[in-house]
Design a protein around this motif. Structure first.
Motif, PDB file in Angstrom:
ATOM      1  N   MET A  92       0.848  -1.171   0.000  1.00 32.89           N
ATOM      2  CA  MET A  92       0.000   0.000   0.000  1.00 32.89           C
ATOM      3  C   MET A  92       0.898   1.239   0.000  1.00 32.89           C
ATOM      4  N   PRO A  93       0.691   2.144  -0.925  1.00 33.38           N
ATOM      5  CA  PRO A  93       1.560   3.324  -1.003  1.00 33.38           C
ATOM      6  C   PRO A  93       1.324   4.281   0.169  1.00 33.38           C
ATOM      7  N   LYS A  94       2.409   4.996   0.507  1.00 32.95           N
ATOM      8  CA  LYS A  94       2.302   6.009   1.557  1.00 32.95           C
ATOM      9  C   LYS A  94       2.181   7.374   0.909  1.00 32.95           C
ATOM     10  N   ARG A  95       1.560   8.251   1.644  1.00 32.34           N
ATOM     11  CA  ARG A  95       1.486   9.623   1.166  1.00 32.34           C
ATOM     12  C   ARG A  95       1.911  10.577   2.270  1.00 32.34           C
ATOM     13  N   GLU A  96       2.414  11.713   1.847  1.00 35.39           N
ATOM     14  CA  GLU A  96       2.888  12.710   2.796  1.00 35.39           C
ATOM     15  C   GLU A  96       1.724  13.601   3.202  1.00 35.39           C
ATOM     16  N   VAL A  97       1.544  13.758   4.508  1.00 38.15           N
ATOM     17  CA  VAL A  97       0.521  14.657   5.030  1.00 38.15           C
ATOM     18  C   VAL A  97       1.119  15.461   6.185  1.00 38.15           C
ATOM     19  N   VAL A  98       0.445  16.511   6.541  1.00 41.16           N
ATOM     20  CA  VAL A  98       0.869  17.345   7.666  1.00 41.16           C
ATOM     21  C   VAL A  98      -0.145  17.177   8.786  1.00 41.16           C
ATOM     22  N   LEU A  99       0.371  16.845   9.959  1.00 41.63           N
ATOM     23  CA  LEU A  99      -0.465  16.775  11.153  1.00 41.63           C
ATOM     24  C   LEU A  99      -0.078  17.926  12.069  1.00 41.63           C
ATOM     25  N   HIS A 100      -1.059  18.538  12.695  1.00 42.91           N
ATOM     26  CA  HIS A 100      -0.817  19.621  13.647  1.00 42.91           C
ATOM     27  C   HIS A 100      -0.839  19.010  15.041  1.00 42.91           C
ATOM     28  N   VAL A 101       0.354  18.758  15.581  1.00 44.00           N
ATOM     29  CA  VAL A 101       0.474  18.031  16.841  1.00 44.00           C
ATOM     30  C   VAL A 101       1.179  18.900  17.879  1.00 44.00           C
ATOM     31  N   ASN A 102       0.531  19.063  19.001  1.00 39.70           N
ATOM     32  CA  ASN A 102       1.099  19.822  20.128  1.00 39.70           C
ATOM     33  C   ASN A 102       1.570  21.214  19.698  1.00 39.70           C
ATOM     34  N   GLY A 103       0.800  21.846  18.844  1.00 35.27           N
ATOM     35  CA  GLY A 103       1.085  23.200  18.414  1.00 35.27           C
ATOM     36  C   GLY A 103       2.098  23.329  17.287  1.00 35.27           C
ATOM     37  N   GLU A 104       2.546  22.192  16.736  1.00 32.77           N
ATOM     38  CA  GLU A 104       3.519  22.233  15.644  1.00 32.77           C
ATOM     39  C   GLU A 104       2.992  21.460  14.439  1.00 32.77           C
ATOM     40  N   GLU A 105       3.348  21.915  13.246  1.00 29.66           N
ATOM     41  CA  GLU A 105       3.040  21.159  12.038  1.00 29.66           C
ATOM     42  C   GLU A 105       4.110  20.094  11.856  1.00 29.66           C
ATOM     43  N   ARG A 106       3.681  18.858  11.694  1.00 34.22           N
ATOM     44  CA  ARG A 106       4.621  17.744  11.550  1.00 34.22           C
ATOM     45  C   ARG A 106       4.292  16.983  10.269  1.00 34.22           C
ATOM     46  N   VAL A 107       5.300  16.780   9.439  1.00 36.55           N
ATOM     47  CA  VAL A 107       5.133  16.033   8.200  1.00 36.55           C
ATOM     48  C   VAL A 107       5.323  14.550   8.496  1.00 36.55           C
ATOM     49  N   VAL A 108       4.366  13.747   8.054  1.00 34.22           N
ATOM     50  CA  VAL A 108       4.455  12.295   8.241  1.00 34.22           C
ATOM     51  C   VAL A 108       4.111  11.614   6.913  1.00 34.22           C
ATOM     52  N   HIS A 109       4.533  10.373   6.796  1.00 31.85           N
ATOM     53  CA  HIS A 109       4.228   9.571   5.613  1.00 31.85           C
ATOM     54  C   HIS A 109       3.378   8.405   6.076  1.00 31.85           C
ATOM     55  N   ILE A 110       2.143   8.369   5.599  1.00 28.39           N
ATOM     56  CA  ILE A 110       1.202   7.380   6.119  1.00 28.39           C
ATOM     57  C   ILE A 110       0.517   6.607   4.997  1.00 28.39           C
ATOM     58  N   ARG A 111       0.101   5.412   5.348  1.00 28.24           N
ATOM     59  CA  ARG A 111      -0.787   4.622   4.496  1.00 28.24           C
ATOM     60  C   ARG A 111      -2.213   4.954   4.944  1.00 28.24           C
ATOM     61  N   SER A 112      -3.181   4.704   4.112  1.00 34.34           N
ATOM     62  CA  SER A 112      -4.558   5.039   4.465  1.00 34.34           C
ATOM     63  C   SER A 112      -5.057   4.239   5.671  1.00 34.34           C
ATOM     64  N   ALA A 113      -4.440   3.095   5.949  1.00 35.92           N
ATOM     65  CA  ALA A 113      -4.876   2.261   7.063  1.00 35.92           C
ATOM     66  C   ALA A 113      -4.096   2.497   8.358  1.00 35.92           C
ATOM     67  N   ASP A 114      -3.135   3.410   8.367  1.00 37.07           N
ATOM     68  CA  ASP A 114      -2.346   3.653   9.582  1.00 37.07           C
ATOM     69  C   ASP A 114      -3.193   4.322  10.657  1.00 37.07           C
ATOM     70  N   VAL A 115      -3.100   3.806  11.863  1.00 32.70           N
ATOM     71  CA  VAL A 115      -3.833   4.433  12.963  1.00 32.70           C
ATOM     72  C   VAL A 115      -2.989   5.543  13.575  1.00 32.70           C
ATOM     73  N   LEU A 116      -3.665   6.517  14.154  1.00 32.72           N
ATOM     74  CA  LEU A 116      -2.992   7.695  14.701  1.00 32.72           C
ATOM     75  C   LEU A 116      -1.990   7.310  15.781  1.00 32.72           C
ATOM     76  N   LEU A 117      -2.343   6.352  16.631  1.00 28.92           N
ATOM     77  CA  LEU A 117      -1.434   5.945  17.708  1.00 28.92           C
ATOM     78  C   LEU A 117      -0.069   5.538  17.158  1.00 28.92           C
ATOM     79  N   ASP A 118      -0.052   4.719  16.127  1.00 29.42           N
ATOM     80  CA  ASP A 118       1.225   4.255  15.574  1.00 29.42           C
ATOM     81  C   ASP A 118       2.026   5.402  14.957  1.00 29.42           C
TER      82      ASP A 118
END
Length: 151
Positions: free
Chosen positions: A1-27
């Motif tokens: 499954m391909p990953k895509r780059e997204v930005v999450l706003h975590v603890n007041g900071e923008e963080r770039v992550v690479h996720i699959r559509s099935a990845d849970v937030l905890l992981d």
């Protein structure tokens, strides 16, 4: 499954992550961002050890897809930074082994942030979404009640 780059706003900071559509937030929080405060307990949404705040509301990050966090403000226990609820838990000895404590703190923080007056039953109901297997909730309830304005 391909990953895509997204930005999450975590603890007041923008963080770039690479996720699959099935990845849970905890992981994603734990593995990609190194935020290990949210714990993998039951990993099916029952225990609450993985509780984080999304838009100020408590969510169990083990059953929330990371992609659902895009565009949301996500707060982990690391983002509280010595919040009153953390000090109340420490002063009331509201922890046992500590594994469930971050989830309980996040849930309690969300309750207190509502700024409403609560009675004992409401505090107990609010904390029912977190399971501590060590002992009773007496100290935890005491900590939360110490932060609630009287009715």
């Amino acid at each position: 499954m391909p990953k895509r780059e997204v930005v999450l706003h975590v603890n007041g900071e923008e963080r770039v992550v690479h996720i699959r559509s099935a990845d849970v937030l905890l992981d994603v929080l734990r593995v990609q961002l190194g935020l290990t405060g949210a714990k993998p307990g039951c990993e099916n949404g029952d225990c609450g050890a993985c509780t984080v705040l999304v838009g100020g509301q408590p969510y169990k990050s083990c059953i929330m897809l990371a992609i659902e966090g895009v565009g949301q403000s996500i707060t982990t226990v690391e983002g509280l930074r010595d919040a009153p609820v953390q000090r109340a838990f420490a002063s009331c000895y509201a922890f046992q082994c500590g594994y469930c404590t971050p989830g309980l703190i996040m849930n309690a923080h969300a309750l207190v942030e509502r700024g409403l007056a609560f009675d004992e039953r409401e505090v107990q109901e609010w904390l029912e979404s977190n399971i501590c297997r060590c002992t009773s909730y007496e100290e935890i309830e005491k900590a939360v009640k110490s932060l609630c304005p009287p009715r």
